[in-house]
Enzyme design. Sequence first.
Site, PDB file in Angstrom:
ATOM      1  N   ALA B  16       0.834  -1.200   0.000  1.00 52.11           N
ATOM      2  CA  ALA B  16       0.000   0.000   0.000  1.00 52.11           C
ATOM      3  C   ALA B  16       0.873   1.257   0.000  1.00 52.11           C
ATOM      4  CB  ALA B  16      -0.937  -0.013   1.204  1.00 52.11           C
ATOM      5  N   PHE B 118      -9.939 -19.514  -6.533  1.00 49.91           N
ATOM      6  CA  PHE B 118      -9.553 -19.289  -5.147  1.00 49.91           C
ATOM      7  C   PHE B 118     -10.815 -19.399  -4.304  1.00 49.91           C
ATOM      8  CE2 PHE B 118      -6.180 -16.886  -2.638  1.00 49.91           C
ATOM      9  CZ  PHE B 118      -5.163 -17.712  -3.046  1.00 49.91           C
ATOM     10  N   GLN B 232      -9.090 -12.814  10.842  1.00 52.48           N
ATOM     11  CA  GLN B 232      -9.199 -14.065  10.093  1.00 52.48           C
ATOM     12  C   GLN B 232      -8.163 -15.084  10.573  1.00 52.48           C
ATOM     13  OE1 GLN B 232      -8.141 -14.286   5.729  1.00 52.48           O
ATOM     14  NE2 GLN B 232     -10.308 -14.755   5.626  1.00 52.48           N
ATOM     15  N   HIS B 234      -6.318 -18.588   9.745  1.00 52.44           N
ATOM     16  CA  HIS B 234      -6.027 -19.546   8.679  1.00 52.44           C
ATOM     17  C   HIS B 234      -6.003 -20.920   9.327  1.00 52.44           C
ATOM     18  CE1 HIS B 234      -4.104 -21.534   5.325  1.00 52.44           C
ATOM     19  NE2 HIS B 234      -4.272 -20.444   4.600  1.00 52.44           N
ATOM     20  N   LEU B 244       2.626 -20.170   8.049  1.00 48.18           N
ATOM     21  CA  LEU B 244       1.593 -20.723   7.194  1.00 48.18           C
ATOM     22  C   LEU B 244       1.998 -21.982   6.443  1.00 48.18           C
ATOM     23  CD1 LEU B 244      -1.134 -19.354   6.858  1.00 48.18           C
ATOM     24  CD2 LEU B 244      -0.386 -18.636   4.601  1.00 48.18           C
ATOM     25  N   THR B 246       0.517 -23.635   3.141  1.00 49.95           N
ATOM     26  CA  THR B 246      -0.422 -23.149   2.134  1.00 49.95           C
ATOM     27  C   THR B 246      -1.624 -24.073   1.969  1.00 49.95           C
ATOM     28  OG1 THR B 246      -0.485 -23.706  -0.216  1.00 49.95           O
ATOM     29  CG2 THR B 246       1.647 -23.433   0.750  1.00 49.95           C
ATOM     30  N   GLU B 247      -2.711 -23.445   1.498  1.00 47.29           N
ATOM     31  CA  GLU B 247      -3.921 -24.180   1.210  1.00 47.29           C
ATOM     32  C   GLU B 247      -3.659 -25.280   0.191  1.00 47.29           C
ATOM     33  OE1 GLU B 247      -6.587 -21.023   1.997  1.00 47.29           O
ATOM     34  OE2 GLU B 247      -7.938 -21.822   0.479  1.00 47.29           O
ATOM     35  N   ARG B 278     -12.032 -21.756   4.205  1.00 45.00           N
ATOM     36  CA  ARG B 278     -11.094 -21.531   5.302  1.00 45.00           C
ATOM     37  C   ARG B 278     -11.716 -21.506   6.692  1.00 45.00           C
ATOM     38  NH1 ARG B 278      -7.052 -16.617   3.591  1.00 45.00           N
ATOM     39  NH2 ARG B 278      -6.080 -17.788   1.917  1.00 45.00           N
ATOM     40  N   HIS B 345      -4.242 -14.569  10.968  1.00 45.82           N
ATOM     41  CA  HIS B 345      -3.677 -14.366   9.643  1.00 45.82           C
ATOM     42  C   HIS B 345      -3.915 -12.972   9.096  1.00 45.82           C
ATOM     43  CE1 HIS B 345      -2.231 -15.554   5.779  1.00 45.82           C
ATOM     44  NE2 HIS B 345      -3.385 -15.443   5.179  1.00 45.82           N
ATOM     45  N   GLU B 369      -3.789  -2.988   4.934  1.00 43.28           N
ATOM     46  CA  GLU B 369      -4.341  -3.798   6.016  1.00 43.28           C
ATOM     47  C   GLU B 369      -4.620  -2.980   7.278  1.00 43.28           C
ATOM     48  OE1 GLU B 369      -2.487  -7.638   6.395  1.00 43.28           O
ATOM     49  OE2 GLU B 369      -3.485  -8.007   8.315  1.00 43.28           O
ATOM     50  N   ARG B 380     -12.422 -11.680   4.921  1.00 47.83           N
ATOM     51  CA  ARG B 380     -11.776 -11.313   3.670  1.00 47.83           C
ATOM     52  C   ARG B 380     -11.625 -12.540   2.778  1.00 47.83           C
ATOM     53  NH1 ARG B 380      -5.930 -11.763   1.938  1.00 47.83           N
ATOM     54  NH2 ARG B 380      -5.820 -13.274   3.615  1.00 47.83           N
ATOM     55  N   LEU B 386      -4.448  -8.064  -1.388  1.00 51.02           N
ATOM     56  CA  LEU B 386      -3.469  -7.385  -2.238  1.00 51.02           C
ATOM     57  C   LEU B 386      -4.172  -6.394  -3.163  1.00 51.02           C
ATOM     58  CD1 LEU B 386      -0.961 -10.255  -3.123  1.00 51.02           C
ATOM     59  CD2 LEU B 386      -0.574  -8.292  -1.636  1.00 51.02           C
TER      60      LEU B 386
HETATM   61  C1  LIG Z   1       1.532 -15.482   5.005  1.00 47.28           C
HETATM   62  C2  LIG Z   1       0.571 -14.537   4.355  1.00 47.28           C
HETATM   63  C3  LIG Z   1       0.109 -14.793   3.068  1.00 47.28           C
HETATM   64  C4  LIG Z   1      -0.771 -13.919   2.452  1.00 47.28           C
HETATM   65  N1  LIG Z   1      -1.201 -14.202   1.189  1.00 47.28           N
HETATM   66  C5  LIG Z   1      -2.043 -13.331   0.563  1.00 47.28           C
HETATM   67  C6  LIG Z   1      -2.489 -13.584  -0.758  1.00 47.28           C
HETATM   68  O1  LIG Z   1      -2.127 -14.589  -1.366  1.00 47.28           O
HETATM   69  N2  LIG Z   1      -3.316 -12.700  -1.351  1.00 47.28           N
HETATM   70  C7  LIG Z   1      -3.734 -11.553  -0.713  1.00 47.28           C
HETATM   71  O2  LIG Z   1      -4.464 -10.770  -1.318  1.00 47.28           O
HETATM   72  N3  LIG Z   1      -3.318 -11.293   0.548  1.00 47.28           N
HETATM   73  C8  LIG Z   1      -2.500 -12.145   1.198  1.00 47.28           C
HETATM   74  N4  LIG Z   1      -2.096 -11.887   2.486  1.00 47.28           N
HETATM   75  C9  LIG Z   1      -2.454 -10.613   3.092  1.00 47.28           C
HETATM   76  C10 LIG Z   1      -1.614  -9.491   2.522  1.00 47.28           C
HETATM   77  O3  LIG Z   1      -0.314  -9.959   2.302  1.00 47.28           O
HETATM   78  C11 LIG Z   1      -1.501  -8.300   3.455  1.00 47.28           C
HETATM   79  O4  LIG Z   1      -2.748  -7.944   3.906  1.00 47.28           O
HETATM   80  C12 LIG Z   1      -0.919  -7.104   2.724  1.00 47.28           C
HETATM   81  O5  LIG Z   1       0.313  -7.444   2.171  1.00 47.28           O
HETATM   82  C13 LIG Z   1      -0.754  -5.895   3.619  1.00 47.28           C
HETATM   83  O6  LIG Z   1      -0.038  -4.889   2.922  1.00 47.28           O
HETATM   84  P1  LIG Z   1       0.200  -3.471   3.562  1.00 47.28           P
HETATM   85  O7  LIG Z   1       0.924  -2.659   2.550  1.00 47.28           O
HETATM   86  O8  LIG Z   1      -1.060  -2.941   4.083  1.00 47.28           O
HETATM   87  O9  LIG Z   1       1.119  -3.737   4.813  1.00 47.28           O
HETATM   88  P2  LIG Z   1       2.564  -4.410   4.975  1.00 47.28           P
HETATM   89  O10 LIG Z   1       3.046  -5.049   3.755  1.00 47.28           O
HETATM   90  O11 LIG Z   1       2.488  -5.209   6.214  1.00 47.28           O
HETATM   91  O12 LIG Z   1       3.498  -3.167   5.201  1.00 47.28           O
HETATM   92  C14 LIG Z   1       3.452  -2.384   6.348  1.00 47.28           C
HETATM   93  C15 LIG Z   1       4.529  -1.331   6.259  1.00 47.28           C
HETATM   94  O13 LIG Z   1       4.381  -0.411   7.307  1.00 47.28           O
HETATM   95  C16 LIG Z   1       5.607  -0.172   7.919  1.00 47.28           C
HETATM   96  N5  LIG Z   1       5.365   0.130   9.309  1.00 47.28           N
HETATM   97  C17 LIG Z   1       4.656  -0.580  10.204  1.00 47.28           C
HETATM   98  N6  LIG Z   1       4.697   0.025  11.407  1.00 47.28           N
HETATM   99  C18 LIG Z   1       5.439   1.140  11.266  1.00 47.28           C
HETATM  100  C19 LIG Z   1       5.860   2.169  12.138  1.00 47.28           C
HETATM  101  N7  LIG Z   1       5.540   2.180  13.435  1.00 47.28           N
HETATM  102  N8  LIG Z   1       6.618   3.158  11.644  1.00 47.28           N
HETATM  103  C20 LIG Z   1       6.993   3.170  10.344  1.00 47.28           C
HETATM  104  N9  LIG Z   1       6.618   2.225   9.479  1.00 47.28           N
HETATM  105  C21 LIG Z   1       5.858   1.218   9.937  1.00 47.28           C
HETATM  106  C22 LIG Z   1       6.410  -1.436   7.733  1.00 47.28           C
HETATM  107  O14 LIG Z   1       7.769  -1.141   7.737  1.00 47.28           O
HETATM  108  C23 LIG Z   1       5.939  -1.890   6.361  1.00 47.28           C
HETATM  109  O15 LIG Z   1       6.736  -1.286   5.387  1.00 47.28           O
HETATM  110  C24 LIG Z   1      -1.221 -12.762   3.130  1.00 47.28           C
HETATM  111  C25 LIG Z   1      -0.774 -12.506   4.408  1.00 47.28           C
HETATM  112  C26 LIG Z   1       0.089 -13.397   5.038  1.00 47.28           C
HETATM  113  C27 LIG Z   1       0.480 -13.134   6.443  1.00 47.28           C
END
Ligand SMILES: Cc1cc2nc3c(=O)[nH]c(=O)nc-3n(C[C@H](O)[C@H](O)[C@H](O)COP(=O)(O)OP(=O)(O)OC[C@H]3O[C@@H](n4cnc5c(N)ncnc54)[C@H](O)[C@@H]3O)c2cc1C
Lengths: 371, 566
Positions: B16, B118, B232, B234, B244, B246-247, B278, B345, B369, B380, B386
């Site tokens: 994000a 999926f 959620q 898993h 994890l 995987t499924e 799930r 998860h 997230e 979800r 993603l």
């Molecule tokens: C094992 C696993 C598998 C998954 N598989 C899928 C999938 O297949 N498909 C799907 O759609 N989703 C999947 N998800 C969910 C999805 O990966 C996440 O919801 C998504 O990547 C979250 O992205 P984000 O950018 O919001 O946060 P993140 O990628 O978690 O990034 C958070 C960022 O914030 C920064 N940050 C946090 N706290 C601070 C702070 N205090 N100060 C400064 N920076 C900070 C961190 O450094 C990081 O850069 C999966 C999740 C897991 C755990």
Amino acid sequence: METAILQVFRYDPEKDQAPYYKEYEVPVEGTLLNALLYIKDNLDSTLTFRAFCRSEVCGSCSVKVNGKTKLACKTPMKELVETWKGKPLRIEPLNHMKVIKDLVVDIDKPIEKMKTLIPWLVPDPRVVPTDPMHESIIYPEEMEAYKDQIHCMLCFSCYSACEAVADNDRYRGPFAFSKAYRFQVDRRDIETAKEKRIRYAISGGLWSCVQCQKCIYVCPKGVKPAEDIQNLRGQAVKKGFTDKPGARKLKHFVDWIYATGQINRLYLPEEVYGNKEAREKLTKAYTEMGVEVWEVPKPTKGLMKFRDIYLEILSKEDKALDLDFSHVRKIDRMVSEIFKADICTIVDRTHEEGRSSKGLISKLKGLLGGK
Amino acid sequence: MVELDYDIVIVGGGGAGLYAALWAAENTILKVAVITKVYPTRSHTGAAEGGINAVLTHSVGDSPEAHAYDTVKGSDFLADQDAVDIMCKMGAAVIYDIAHRGVPFSRRPDGRIAQRPFGGASFPRTCYAADKTGFYILQTLYEQCLKNNVTFFNEWFLLSIIHNGEKIEGITVWDIRNGGVHLIKTKAVILATGGHARVYWNRTSNALGNTGDGTAAALRAGLPLKDMEFIQFHPTGLAKTGILVTEGARGEGGYLRNKDGERFMKRYAPEKMELAPRDIVARAIQTEIDEGRGCGPNGDYICLDLTHLGEEKINERLPQTREHAILYEGVDPVKEPIPIAPTAHYSMGGIDADKLGRTPIKGLYAAGECACISVHGANRLGGNSLLDVLVYGRLTALEAVKYADEASETKPSAAKAKDDEKRILELMEASGKEKLADLRKELGNTMMKHFGVFREEKTMKEGLEKLMEIRERAKHVKVYDTSKKFNTDLVTVLEFLNLVDLAPTIAIPAIERKESRGAHARKDYPKRDDKNFLKHSVVKLKDDGSYELSWKPVTITKFPPEERKY
Ligand SMILES: Cc1cc2nc3c(=O)[nH]c(=O)nc-3n(C[C@H](O)[C@H](O)[C@H](O)COP(=O)(O)OP(=O)(O)OC[C@H]3O[C@@H](n4cnc5c(N)ncnc54)[C@H](O)[C@@H]3O)c2cc1C
Ligand code: SF4
Ligand code: SF4
Ligand code: FES
């Protein structure tokens, strides 16, 4: 419970005059990362290291164990104990980067170095649609070309292990060349960017790699930087970037072998390093050693056939363009002058003399690794 | 204390945050910076394997409406349908955009982006890049940010959000690398700090740092958090670590067995067996464990049996699963079943934001997230996160650019930074009566036991009491490392304190939501109750440190609630 001793590198530049090692007893369970977390949670919360995903995808946790680069969350404690037969395990930060504290090193420099190699896609508008609702077609086969390079997770293990980084601070680092190479073989990347990448790679030390293969050995993700570097060198030569000793050496090998069947030890220093006096000095030295010296070797019977085979080998490897025919013609002219006839006549004459070219071809095969 | 001045600050370098940075960088000449506590490519987005959902131009028979319907149904009708509509319609645009930037999506033989089925989707619409979708997306976005010369402050930690009750003014951060609190003055802030499933400390698939820092900072700044009770689970996390499995392991024919060796899924989903959705599988596993049919000396896990698949198939189809089972569980799935249990998860709840990612404070946005828009409602769908991350990264960037272009200079007071400095010093001087690792484990256990897969009034109330007690005791946790530079002891304590603040925001609405919906499964109220609970929960932190719960209507446009059946 089975335990092991970790001797962990400790250094807080704010407080410590010099680094020291501190011993911790940890359970032999799970991974090295578990052991480090165990120390932090139970024995000493001041121990400093990086870790995040704990499942080998984020590239945070590379360290050295008894000198060997390891990804902590991918290294079972059991394996370490078995490998080192119960000896203490010395845990140290990666090489070639400044220690910030304990096991944490400054990775900004390798990232900055990588940035100089344009490690991103510069789309060619003829291939990648500018309309965001238009898909660009990519065939699965095309992606084979960069299937390994895209796994790089910037863990800097290879950077730490690299000989060339040790020798040359400007050297961009194995991973950086792999990141760059990934776009060199992507059809969507524009030609001008590819050209620039080569130029920047050369000034970033492309020819300094000593091909020790350590980067391949330590990479936890199966990236093969040493191979990518070889391929980049090939591209550099093909694109005519030949004004670096490494490139000139390659050019010397390819051209002389094609022209005469062997490299030329008298001309090598001159053609590679531009050392004009070398020829004379070497001639004298060889003579004193009792080694036969020749300006150019006398062409033998099979030479023309040999050239065909050699060209075929180069083509198969997609390296035919590495051959510089103007250079070859120059060599031919030298040969003609020395032997007072044009090259074809000389070859015909040796043919009449009935000499065999077998030795030559097998020598060549040996040189190219039996291919 | 250093003072910095930016127009737009993005907190978070995951999917994000990076996508927001990229879209902001390409669409404005304003000063944009990204603050992130770990180097961007290390963010948890990199762990996403499965894929990302979108209806593409060649998805024959499928439509954004069908995607929206599946999403709303999956959410158990708690998602806001106007937001879901926006997200699903933008699917193709974001996928093509990131593909054009270099994400190596897996392709069909004809060169188009491949899609696979999926859970919960009526069409195969999950785009994937081998089994590392999130990893490639993250790397590509980082490359593109470097290309655009985005300013990164790596290893900086968000402490507090400063606003004047109406508009955002700035944030304070801790510079991990050099030590020190900095005040950043800015016109707009996008929070993209990821999820908080680490509140279930020892039973989560999340990275060590998914501690809801942005969400907790928002809470402390008086912002509302929405639908926090929905977490959620898993079904298959490794028993020891929660990592994890995987499924795909079940997809390839793995069996779930209890301590008697019984394939118990036949009692819960006789037709689909191990391949049921799930949440159903997670509840079945938890029921087996709760009713004493779990495996192992403590009966606290279930066996995922792959042995009948044979070494060859396991190596070929599930190499990562085998490697992880050996590495992290000490079990070779070729020879023995893998111990697994449900693992926390994904956080559906988060910072309350509207369909464009705007929070009630002007100039403050939330994406990914950490936000609750809400496009996921009570549950979800796999592959939708993603998509949410990218769509809202981009939308909030464009909103922030628009806003910051016109907003006047802000004047944040330095008081907050001074407070933060004081707070950090106090942590170093705390009594140390409580030990971080123990208390954190206790927090995780309490959450899992009282607010886990199944919930019930009595146990939840006891749980909340414990959480409040932990909140008190947390004041005695001490930071032993007193150095300024790279003080990870301090960072882990700050993260823990964030979790401690967030835990009650999950517990309180969980107790009050007297129904079962999506991921919120109550034994005492096993049915969904649309009459009373078709609404979002909203939790705020009051000045006196107590929590305040209220409710908010759900936006329903096209799809009237119906029973969620598969
Ligand atoms: C094992 C696993 C598998 C998954 N598989 C899928 C999938 O297949 N498909 C799907 O759609 N989703 C999947 N998800 C969910 C999805 O990966 C996440 O919801 C998504 O990547 C979250 O992205 P984000 O950018 O919001 O946060 P993140 O990628 O978690 O990034 C958070 C960022 O914030 C920064 N940050 C946090 N706290 C601070 C702070 N205090 N100060 C400064 N920076 C900070 C961190 O450094 C990081 O850069 C999966 C999740 C897991 C755990
Ligand atoms: S092969 Fe080259 S790049 Fe690789 S480690 Fe050796 S010197 Fe470095
Ligand atoms: S090439 Fe391999 S060892 Fe080097 S940084 Fe990338 S993943 Fe690490
Ligand atoms: S902790 Fe992420 S690679 Fe080891």
